[in-house]
Design an enzyme around this catalytic site. Structure first.
Site, PDB file in Angstrom:
ATOM      1  N   LYS B  79       0.846  -1.199   0.000  1.00 10.46           N
ATOM      2  CA  LYS B  79       0.000   0.000   0.000  1.00 10.46           C
ATOM      3  C   LYS B  79       0.881   1.250   0.000  1.00 10.46           C
ATOM      4  CE  LYS B  79      -3.895   2.022   2.593  1.00 10.46           C
ATOM      5  NZ  LYS B  79      -4.717   1.935   3.823  1.00 10.46           N
ATOM      6  N   SER B 153      -9.756   1.883   2.993  1.00  4.80           N
ATOM      7  CA  SER B 153      -8.897   2.635   2.127  1.00  4.80           C
ATOM      8  C   SER B 153      -7.873   1.788   1.361  1.00  4.80           C
ATOM      9  CB  SER B 153      -8.134   3.683   2.941  1.00  4.80           C
ATOM     10  OG  SER B 153      -7.237   3.073   3.852  1.00  4.80           O
ATOM     11  N   SER B 177      -9.862  -0.370   7.268  1.00  7.60           N
ATOM     12  CA  SER B 177      -9.274  -0.188   5.935  1.00  7.60           C
ATOM     13  C   SER B 177      -8.562  -1.400   5.350  1.00  7.60           C
ATOM     14  CB  SER B 177      -8.309   0.994   5.939  1.00  7.60           C
ATOM     15  OG  SER B 177      -9.011   2.207   5.870  1.00  7.60           O
TER      16      SER B 177
END
Lengths: 93, 482
Positions: B79, B153, B177
């Site tokens: 990420k 997210s 997330s």
């Protein structure tokens, strides 16, 4: 609801530029969000201690030993305006 | 090779049936094939993956496989909130568009110098959002339905794993997330205990909540990836100085005799009926497999979302103060320093970041602190007490991960409150700092539904064992999409 004046005051505290359009739109959304989170005021929690860290850690210390850090030139290499081994900024007003 | 789990792939590489470089080539080819549709990445790093995989293969020539650990050979997606030395790290924001970190996040250090990284995954800006539509770059699409969101997210990480762009991924979870996008993309997502994984080099959102976690094809992969990232770090004073157990040791022990509590407050009408049905099916199947299943109650779960949306924005308003155009990232020139701060932040931050900075600053400002922030911290105490009681009665708690399946792109972007509701099942565990995992439970209207399991602090071996059993009874099989 939250007034336009309050929105401008908070934006100034956060050093956040907002356009007039954003002041109106984000202000309206903030009002709606605040109205929804006001619900936690229903609970009587006068005697309940607050939690800041879920593992209840306090005062984590480490031995005070010298260790390597980023060299100054490297740390400055990502700065927008490095001048004479310092971070330069515009006039402080 | 494409259909192996990461664990199986790593075993084959260790046995020299395939090379790490061949695996990296397969991952890169898959990126080439689907990325135009999926948009899982902000930055892809195919050459870096090949070069490092080649070095891993070189090390494997040494005796005892050159000391290469299983996880080091697996093509990995990271990420874009985790700092990677020499590789651009944007955090999904314009303010870091040209930022290249000077060091690696500590969580990556167990991969050594040779992390076989396929790319940096797209995300909601500064990890704030539940659809990845808050990325300053472009929205990621759900591999199960390209007109739908992947969740957020960590939506880029989840979509990448579902699409086979890398065998597994690292995400971060502040209020769901990792878990919610895992649920929406039909993969496994684990949020470890707060403090289990170092946050050093993770660009901070909510410092009392943020945890790095595995996003994987199955539960065994999640156990292996957790093994790689867990541990104490002197660079993060909130990382836990607690021994790291063997996460694979108890994995296959089954659920016989385990006490599992279905959380009543997270099975009400706020949750879509199709989602509730699948969670109930999994609970019944676990009971049939020998678990004791009953009802558990978390009375203050009804206030968790509200408390979270005070605490997280308050922490973010403080954490994002560092983006001021002085030391790194974007600077917009202006005459005086204060105008420079305001213009840099106006131009560099997107809508959701601005909303949360405003909300947090308001909640912390004079006259409102007690009513909002202090009260929310007390609600947090009550939620921890609720979990303590429930986890005294049960070993593991069960609930949905998300109130719905993947929704259509653009359907919630105009209504922040509707978007926040995506987090209702995930935030209680975040506030309590306990570990929680989402496992695919089945399909509703052809889209994946995630089932969430939660357990006490640092009991990941037990949680993974129960989750392993849950994925085995669930009516779901991992297959690459689209």
């Amino acid at each position: 609801m939250i007034s336009e004046e309050q929105v401008r005051h908070v934006a100034n505290l956060a050093r956040l530029g907002l356009t007039d359009e954003e002041i109106g739109r984000i202000g309206g959304q903030l009002g709606a969000i605040l109205e929804s989170i006001d619900k936690i005021g229903e609970l009587d929690l006068a005697d309940v201690p607050p939690t800041a860290n879920p593992l209840h850690l306090t005062n984590v210390l480490r031995p005070d030993e010298p260790r390597g850090e980023l060299p100054r030139e490297e740390a400055l290499s990502v700065a927008p305006d490095p001048v004479d081994a310092l971070f330069a900024v515009p006039r402080i007003d | 090779m494409q259909n192996l789990t990461a664990y199986e792939l790593a075993q084959r590489i260790a046995a020299r049936e395939v090379s790490a470089r061949e695996a990296a080539e397969v991952a890169n080819a898959r990126v080439e094939e689907v990325e135009e549709d999926v948009n899982a990445f902000v930055t892809t790093t195919p050459e870096l993956a090949l070069e490092r995989a080649g070095r891993v293969d070189g090390r494997l020539q040494g005796g005892e496989n050159g000391g290469v650990r299983l996880w080091e050979t697996v093509p990995t997606t990271v990420k874009d909130v985790l700092s990677t030395r020499g590789v651009r790290t944007t955090c999904g924001s314009r303010i870091l568009e040209d930022f290249t970190p000077l060091y690696d996040a500590s969580a990556l250090l167990n991969f050594g110098e040779d992390l076989v990284m396929v790319g940096k995954a797209n995300m909601d800006e500064f990890a704030m959002g539940s659809s990845t539509e808050n990325s300053a770059y472009r929205p990621t699409r759900n591999p199960w339905g390209l007109g739908r969101v992947p969740g957020g997210s960590s939506g880029g990480s989840a979509a990448a794993v579902a699409a086979g762009e890398g065998w597994w991924a690292l995400g971060t979870d502040t209020g769901g997330s990792v878990r919610q996008p895992a649920a929406l993309c039909g993969i496994v997502g684990l949020k470890p205990t707060y403090g289990r994984v170092s946050r050093h080099g993770l660009i901070a959102f909510g410092s009392s909540l943020d945890v790095i976690g595995p996003m994987t094809r199955d539960v065994r992969d999640a156990a292996l990836l957790l093994q790689a990232i867990a541990g104490h770090d002197p660079h993060d004073s909130t990382s836990a100085n607690v021994e790291v157990p063997d996460y694979l040791a108890e994995l296959e022990n089954g659920v016989e005799g385990l006490r599992i509590g279905l959380v009543t407050e997270l099975m009400d009408e706020r949750i879509d009926a199709g989602v509730r049905e699948i969670v109930a099916d999994v609970a019944n199947s676990l009971e049939a497999a020998g678990a004791e299943v009953g009802e558990a109650s978390l009375p203050h779960a009804y206030y968790a979302l509200e408390a979270y949306y005070i605490i997280a924005p308050a922490e973010v308003s403080s954490n994002l103060a560092r983006f001021d155009g002085v030391r790194y990232g974007l600077r917009v020139s202006a005459d005086g320093v204060h105008e420079m701060y305001r213009k840099t932040r106006e131009e560099g931050f997107g809508d959701e970041a601005k909303r949360r900075i405003m909300l947090g600053t308001y909640a912390l400002s004079a006259g409102y602190y007690d009513a909002y922030y202090a009260q929310a911290q007390k609600v947090r105490t009550k939620i921890i007490e609720d979990f303590r009681a429930a986890l005294h009665r049960y070993d593991v708690l069960l609930s949905p991960t998300s109130p719905s399946v993947a929704f259509e792109l653009g359907s919630k972007t105009g209504d922040p409150l509707a978007m926040y509701l995506q987090d209702i099942c995930a935030v209680p565990a975040s506030l309590a700092g306990i570990p929680a995992i989402s496992v695919p439970g089945g399909l509703s209207d052809g889209l994946p539904v995630g089932v969430q399991l939660m357990s006490d602090h640092f009991t990941e071996p037990l949680l993974l064992r129960a989750a392993r059993a849950a994925e085995q009874v669930a009516d779901f099989e991992f297959t690459l999409k689209p």
